[in-house]
Motif scaffolding. Structure first.
Motif, mmCIF file in Angstrom:
data_model
loop_
_atom_site.group_PDB
_atom_site.id
_atom_site.type_symbol
_atom_site.label_atom_id
_atom_site.label_comp_id
_atom_site.label_asym_id
_atom_site.label_seq_id
_atom_site.Cartn_x
_atom_site.Cartn_y
_atom_site.Cartn_z
ATOM 1 N N PRO A 121 63.264 31.528 -61.219
ATOM 2 C CA PRO A 121 64.731 31.590 -61.153
ATOM 3 C C PRO A 121 65.291 32.991 -60.954
ATOM 4 O O PRO A 121 66.457 33.129 -60.560
ATOM 5 N N LEU A 122 64.519 34.015 -61.237
ATOM 6 C CA LEU A 122 65.006 35.378 -61.079
ATOM 7 C C LEU A 122 64.638 35.982 -59.723
ATOM 8 O O LEU A 122 64.806 37.186 -59.512
ATOM 9 N N HIS A 123 64.144 35.137 -58.815
ATOM 10 C CA HIS A 123 63.810 35.603 -57.474
ATOM 11 C C HIS A 123 64.616 34.825 -56.443
ATOM 12 O O HIS A 123 64.817 33.616 -56.576
ATOM 13 N N LYS A 124 65.044 35.519 -55.422
ATOM 14 C CA LYS A 124 65.904 34.939 -54.412
ATOM 15 C C LYS A 124 65.142 33.935 -53.544
ATOM 16 O O LYS A 124 63.975 34.139 -53.220
ATOM 17 N N VAL A 125 65.817 32.854 -53.176
ATOM 18 C CA VAL A 125 65.270 31.901 -52.204
ATOM 19 C C VAL A 125 65.860 32.259 -50.847
ATOM 20 O O VAL A 125 67.078 32.212 -50.657
ATOM 21 N N ARG A 126 64.996 32.633 -49.914
ATOM 22 C CA ARG A 126 65.444 33.073 -48.600
ATOM 23 C C ARG A 126 65.111 32.046 -47.520
ATOM 24 O O ARG A 126 64.144 31.292 -47.636
ATOM 25 N N ALA A 127 65.912 32.070 -46.465
ATOM 26 C CA ALA A 127 65.655 31.239 -45.288
ATOM 27 C C ALA A 127 64.907 32.070 -44.259
ATOM 28 O O ALA A 127 65.355 33.149 -43.874
ATOM 29 N N VAL A 128 63.750 31.574 -43.826
ATOM 30 C CA VAL A 128 62.941 32.262 -42.826
ATOM 31 C C VAL A 128 63.059 31.503 -41.512
ATOM 32 O O VAL A 128 62.717 30.321 -41.427
ATOM 33 N N ALA A 129 63.571 32.168 -40.478
ATOM 34 C CA ALA A 129 63.766 31.543 -39.174
ATOM 35 C C ALA A 129 62.504 31.665 -38.329
ATOM 36 O O ALA A 129 61.884 32.728 -38.265
ATOM 37 N N HIS A 130 62.120 30.578 -37.680
ATOM 38 C CA HIS A 130 60.968 30.569 -36.781
ATOM 39 C C HIS A 130 61.472 30.452 -35.344
ATOM 40 O O HIS A 130 62.315 29.602 -35.041
ATOM 41 N N GLU A 131 60.952 31.312 -34.461
ATOM 42 C CA GLU A 131 61.382 31.331 -33.072
ATOM 43 C C GLU A 131 60.307 30.785 -32.150
ATOM 44 O O GLU A 131 59.105 30.902 -32.435
ATOM 45 N N ASP A 132 60.735 30.205 -31.012
ATOM 46 C CA ASP A 132 59.780 29.757 -30.008
ATOM 47 C C ASP A 132 59.469 30.916 -29.066
ATOM 48 O O ASP A 132 59.905 32.056 -29.277
ATOM 49 N N ASN A 133 58.716 30.652 -28.023
ATOM 50 C CA ASN A 133 58.299 31.714 -27.101
ATOM 51 C C ASN A 133 59.462 32.349 -26.356
ATOM 52 O O ASN A 133 59.336 33.458 -25.824
ATOM 53 N N ASP A 134 60.586 31.660 -26.283
ATOM 54 C CA ASP A 134 61.765 32.184 -25.590
ATOM 55 C C ASP A 134 62.725 32.899 -26.527
ATOM 56 O O ASP A 134 63.808 33.333 -26.112
ATOM 57 N N GLY A 135 62.347 33.015 -27.792
ATOM 58 C CA GLY A 135 63.197 33.708 -28.752
ATOM 59 C C GLY A 135 64.276 32.860 -29.371
ATOM 60 O O GLY A 135 65.144 33.375 -30.084
#
Length: 257
Positions: free
Chosen positions: A203-217
């Motif tokens: 609970p004392l650590h942030k939950v982050r969103a990690v974006a995944h990109e394709d070959n075209d960005g």
């Protein structure tokens, strides 16, 4: 299972709308309900204040992860799965042997809302088993969702075309409702519309969103993960119904940046 809450109540993380690859859906809450009814004709749909809704179907139900719903004192809860320690939890909260998982979640929520001096992450941490649930308090417009730490039960969330938050255990319904603007609900986490996304194990650590990109960005998917290298300053405690709606978790929501 399906839960749909309009934007101002559901407060979906902005990162859920990042994926741009694949079909984009523009469904409204009413249209999503019709999609669910069409796919599951025997389903029960609960209309909530403000045009919000919850729905339950036993079609294609996994016998190891049964679905249940309960409505108590204007609190609606859909629960999927089983709690291995439900007997211990019943005794701890002074509940009868007839109390099932959905009823237990409602009772636990009411304790947190009305008189508990400890945070919700501490309570859900005591839940052992494979589960996911969505709870909506129609009086307070409070939304509360969680998934077990192992991700043993299917559970996704996304953003519909009208900005509503959508939660379901059916990938086909999610695809129809939100297109690519969706993600797996992170295991071991709870989401509350007044405080955002929090890990109940960290609970004392942030939950982050990690974006995944394709070959075209282009962003093709988003995965929410606990950032063990970022420590939050503190987590405020709740003590009464009066300050329940005002409490904030510092930077806990992944949409705060």
């Amino acid at each position: 299972m399906l839960a749909v809450c309009e934007k101002s109540i559901g407060k979906p993380p902005e990162e859920l709308s990042l994926p741009t690859v694949g079909p984009q859906k523009s469904r409204t809450r009413t249209e999503i309900a019709e999609v669910f009814r069409s796919a599951r004709p025997e389903s029960t749909v609960y209309s909530l204040p403000g045009g919000n809704l919850m729905a339950l179907s036993h079609q294609d139900e996994n016998p190891l992860h049964p679905r249940s719903v309960v409505v108590m004192d204007d609190v609606f809860c859909i629960f999927i799965g089983n709690l291995e320690n439900i007997s211990d939890l019943r005794r701890h909260y002074g509940l009868s042997k007839q109390t099932n998982e959905a009823m237990l979640v409602v009772e636990v929520y009411k304790v947190l809302r009305d008189r508990a001096p400890y945070p919700s992450d501490q309570v859900i941490r005591d839940f052992a088993g494979k589960f996911a649930f969505v709870l909506f308090d129609a009086r307070c417009h409070m939304l509360f969702a969680a998934r077990d730490r192992d991700g043993g039960v299917k559970f996704q969330w996304g953003v519909a075309g009208d900005g509503s938050l959508v939660c379901t255990d059916d990938p086909n319904i999610m695809s129809e409702a939100c297109g690519r603007a969706s993600a797996q609900f992170p295991p071991g986490c709870i989401f509350m519309n007044w405080s955002g996304l929090v890990s109940f194990d960290h609970p004392l650590h942030k939950v982050r969103a990690v974006a995944h990109e394709d070959n075209d960005g282009n962003i093709s998917a988003v995965i929410f993960k606990v950032d063990l290298f970022t420590r939050l300053q503190s987590i405020p405690r709740t003590g009464s119904a009066a300050n329940w709606a005002d409490v904030k978790v510092v930077e806990a929501s992944s949409g705060n940046e």
